[in-house]
Write a protein that holds these residues in place. Structure first.
Motif, PDB file in Angstrom:
ATOM      1  N   VAL A 100       0.947  -1.137   0.180  1.00  0.00           N
ATOM      2  CA  VAL A 100       0.010   0.068  -0.487  1.00  0.00           C
ATOM      3  C   VAL A 100       1.365   1.068   0.051  1.00  0.00           C
ATOM      4  O   VAL A 100       1.874   1.679   1.082  1.00  0.00           O
ATOM      5  N   GLN A 115       0.859   5.752  -0.475  1.00  0.00           N
ATOM      6  CA  GLN A 115      -0.143   6.651   0.194  1.00  0.00           C
ATOM      7  C   GLN A 115       0.282   8.370  -0.497  1.00  0.00           C
ATOM      8  O   GLN A 115       1.838   7.769  -0.227  1.00  0.00           O
ATOM      9  N   SER A 116      -0.679   8.771  -1.194  1.00  0.00           N
ATOM     10  CA  SER A 116      -0.098  10.226  -1.473  1.00  0.00           C
ATOM     11  C   SER A 116      -1.265  10.981  -0.501  1.00  0.00           C
ATOM     12  O   SER A 116      -2.933  10.681  -0.138  1.00  0.00           O
ATOM     13  N   GLY A 117      -1.353  12.194  -0.096  1.00  0.00           N
ATOM     14  CA  GLY A 117      -2.609  12.925  -0.087  1.00  0.00           C
ATOM     15  C   GLY A 117      -3.144  14.210  -0.858  1.00  0.00           C
ATOM     16  O   GLY A 117      -2.137  14.569  -1.226  1.00  0.00           O
ATOM     17  N   VAL A 146      -2.970   4.586  -2.764  1.00  0.00           N
ATOM     18  CA  VAL A 146      -4.170   5.600  -2.320  1.00  0.00           C
ATOM     19  C   VAL A 146      -3.869   6.814  -2.350  1.00  0.00           C
ATOM     20  O   VAL A 146      -2.791   7.241  -1.748  1.00  0.00           O
ATOM     21  N   PHE A 168      -5.870   9.710  -0.804  1.00  0.00           N
ATOM     22  CA  PHE A 168      -6.004  10.438   0.614  1.00  0.00           C
ATOM     23  C   PHE A 168      -6.585  11.529  -0.011  1.00  0.00           C
ATOM     24  O   PHE A 168      -5.706  12.457   0.771  1.00  0.00           O
ATOM     25  N   TYR A 221      -5.404   5.090  -9.848  1.00  0.00           N
ATOM     26  CA  TYR A 221      -4.782   5.318  -8.059  1.00  0.00           C
ATOM     27  C   TYR A 221      -6.250   5.069  -7.674  1.00  0.00           C
ATOM     28  O   TYR A 221      -7.178   5.098  -8.991  1.00  0.00           O
ATOM     29  N   ARG A 238      -4.763   7.490   9.213  1.00  0.00           N
ATOM     30  CA  ARG A 238      -4.404   6.519   7.932  1.00  0.00           C
ATOM     31  C   ARG A 238      -3.240   5.163   7.959  1.00  0.00           C
ATOM     32  O   ARG A 238      -3.864   4.473   6.880  1.00  0.00           O
ATOM     33  N   TRP A 239      -2.206   5.568   8.558  1.00  0.00           N
ATOM     34  CA  TRP A 239      -1.094   4.620   8.434  1.00  0.00           C
ATOM     35  C   TRP A 239      -1.639   3.271   8.484  1.00  0.00           C
ATOM     36  O   TRP A 239      -1.649   2.206   8.760  1.00  0.00           O
ATOM     37  N   LEU A 242      -5.579   1.905   6.626  1.00  0.00           N
ATOM     38  CA  LEU A 242      -4.949   1.532   5.593  1.00  0.00           C
ATOM     39  C   LEU A 242      -3.783   0.225   5.553  1.00  0.00           C
ATOM     40  O   LEU A 242      -3.414  -0.034   4.011  1.00  0.00           O
ATOM     41  N   VAL A 276      -0.401   1.518   5.241  1.00  0.00           N
ATOM     42  CA  VAL A 276       0.611   2.318   4.496  1.00  0.00           C
ATOM     43  C   VAL A 276       1.316   1.481   4.912  1.00  0.00           C
ATOM     44  O   VAL A 276       2.356   1.283   6.056  1.00  0.00           O
ATOM     45  N   GLU A 323       5.533   6.007   2.219  1.00  0.00           N
ATOM     46  CA  GLU A 323       4.653   7.466   1.723  1.00  0.00           C
ATOM     47  C   GLU A 323       5.346   8.489   1.235  1.00  0.00           C
ATOM     48  O   GLU A 323       6.879   8.760   2.393  1.00  0.00           O
TER      49      GLU A 323
END
Length: 528
Positions: free
Chosen positions: A33, A35-37, A74, A76, A137, A247-248, A251, A253, A256
């Motif tokens: 997994v 992730q970016s936001g 993901v 987010f 994504y 989130r971590w 999800l 993660v 990141e």
């Protein structure tokens, strides 16, 4: 993971190896997994593009290196974040101001174009923004995760372990902010604000808190409501560093990227995650993007460049090429710098085309080229040369400009990719000239002596219409030697007359491109 290509040493490969080592003992069914936001409190800009694209470079590198495990990427969206100030870049700012302190998912769309909220409009813009770069994504909205109960288990843990979390965060805050700090931010049922609430007690047995709506935050002020409320089902959100850990944790993660200004936040979030029983993801802090004045690109004040702006002046692949270059180095990202980046990309494309398939894997273009990208650029013509041709020819007639380019280098039509990319560059150069150069161009009146020198050059060009670039360059040097102690001084005289600037392209090649007759005509018209 089978890694048979240790020579692949670009930073995405280095990161991919670290990530593959981390997940090597995962059950087969568990994906990696990444992730970016995106905070939808302002417009997406090219800094946003970097935050989304760079993780996909790492994901692609894992595939190249042979990783078979599926990768979940993901993006987010923190649309539960309270609006702290009205961005300068939005319309109807006076209508948005009364909603300060409320989650952006509950604020009306200031653009009034049919979206159900401020956040939904920004998310729609993000989708359009990312569409040209061909990435896959998964979009997850914070408001939906809270409201659906997706965060509930972790929220129960946060309430139960609030003292441990406070002990981690409070020492990092300014003294005036420590008293009353809570990981929980209840949503006030009376005024709808989330930034103004102050938690006064915790009830872990029923996952609830007591609070009062009394804080002032920027232009928002609490309504005075007091009561008890569950933290579940979307009735709260957690503070930023806790939210990151949340989130971590939920999800799971693994990786990141984040700006270097968030290194301390990532460290604290990792400590909070450990309290929750999770494992910190691998992190990659990158340098900031700067605008032309050296300021950090900001969505709240509207600094930055949009993708549609960029595509008016350069191919999208040039942006991707810019973003893959050393992320640990601060770089200026603004429109006036685009011509330089285009020529760097063209040189990289020529190099890529000249190497074998194995070597291409270690080129930045492995991560840049798209399904519709030109794979060849079999001409020495560069963007800077095309940019300078536009004002010299004095025309936005694309077919006339194309005729000059083909005359200069017939190889420009040697294959469909080269021709297609060259035509794109020509149109981009016209756009750039019309938008940035023409409005600022000033007429420079030569001195009598300079006018005589220019007349001599025009006369020579008229009688040497088929002269080579080398012959033209030599004649200019001869003219300089006849009139100046340093022959090179003649060049600035010619640049000012033709382009309205002190410097420019190599004149022999440039005049050959535009044709001696056309340059002679341009000089004569300047002097008349």
């Amino acid at each position: 993971m089978a890694d048979s290509s240790p020579e692949l040493n670009l930073w995405p490969y280095e990161e991919a190896r670290k990530l593959s080592s981390r997940i090597s003992n995962y059950p087969a069914e568990r994906p990696v997994v990444i992730q970016s936001g995106f905070g939808p409190s302002g417009l997406p800009h090219l800094g946003t593009m970097g935050e989304v694209l760079r993780p996909t470079f790492v994901r692609h590198a894992m595939t190249v290196l042979g990783e078979k495990r599926p990768a979940r990427f993901v993006v987010f969206i923190d649309d539960m974040d309270g609006l702290r100030k009205v961005p300068e870049s939005i319309p109807n700012r006076e209508k948005t101001a009364p909603h300060l302190g409320r989650p952006v998912c509950r604020i009306p769309d200031p653009f009034e174009d049919g979206h159900d909220s401020f956040a939904s409009h920004m998310i729609s813009l993000l989708g359009s923004f990312l569409a040209p770069v061909e990435i896959q994504y998964e979009l997850i909205r914070s408001s939906e995760m809270y409201a659906s109960g997706g965060f509930d288990e972790a929220l129960r843990l946060i309430v139960a372990k609030h003292k441990e979390i406070i002990a981690i965060v409070a020492p990092t805050l300014r003294e005036e902010n420590r008293v009353g700090w809570s990981p929980i931010m209840p949503l006030c049922p009376q005024c709808g604000q989330i930034n103004s609430t102050l938690v006064t007690d915790y009830f872990p047995d029923r996952a609830a808190v007591a609070f009062s709506c009394e804080r002032s935050f920027g232009g928002a002020h609490g309504c005075g409501f007091k009561g008890e409320q569950s933290v579940l089902g979307g009735l709260c959100k957690v503070q930023w560093k806790v939210d990151w850990a949340l989130r971590w944790y939920v999800l799971k993660v693994d990786y990141e990227l984040y700006g270097k200004d968030l290194i301390d936040s990532a460290r604290l979030s990792g400590q909070i995650l450990k309290v929750l029983g999770g494992r910190s993801p691998l992190g990659f802090p990158f340098e900031m993007y700067l605008d032309e004045e050296g300021h950090k690109v900001s969505k709240s004040v509207g600094r930055g460049v949009g993708v549609e702006q960029w595509r008016r002046y350069a191919p999208i692949e040039v942006l991707k090429y810019f973003l893959i270059l050393n992320p640990r180095r601060a770089r200026k990202l603004f429109l006036d710098a685009i011509p330089q980046y285009v020529d760097e990309y063209l040189e990289a494309l020529r190099e890529w085309n000249a190497t074998d398939e194995a070597a291409r894997r270690n080129s930045p273009l492995e991560f840049v080229l798209q399904s519709t990208s030109a794979r060849r650029f079999d001409t020495s013509i560069g963007f800077a040369l095309v940019m300078n041709l536009v004002p010299a020819v004095g025309s936005a007639d694309t077919e006339l400009l194309w005729k000059y380019l083909v005359t200069y280098d017939p190889k420009i039509t040697s294959d469909p990719d080269t021709e297609a990319l060259a035509r794109t560059l020509m149109n981009c150069a016209i756009n750039f000239y019309q938008d940035f150069i023409a409005p600022e161009k000033k007429t420079i009146t030569p001195t009598p002596a300079e006018a005589d020198q220019l007349k001599s050059l025009a006369a020579w060009l008229n009688t040497n219409a088929e002269a080579s670039a080398e012959a033209i360059e030599k004649s200019i040097y001869d003219l300089g030697r006849a009139n100046y102690d340093k022959p090179g001084k003649i060049f600035s005289v010619i640049y000012r007359a033709l382009l309205g600037q002190e410097r420019g392209p190599r004149l022999g090649a440039f005049i050959r491109l535009a044709t001696p007759a056309k340059i002679a005509q341009a000089i004569t018209s300047q002097l008349s």
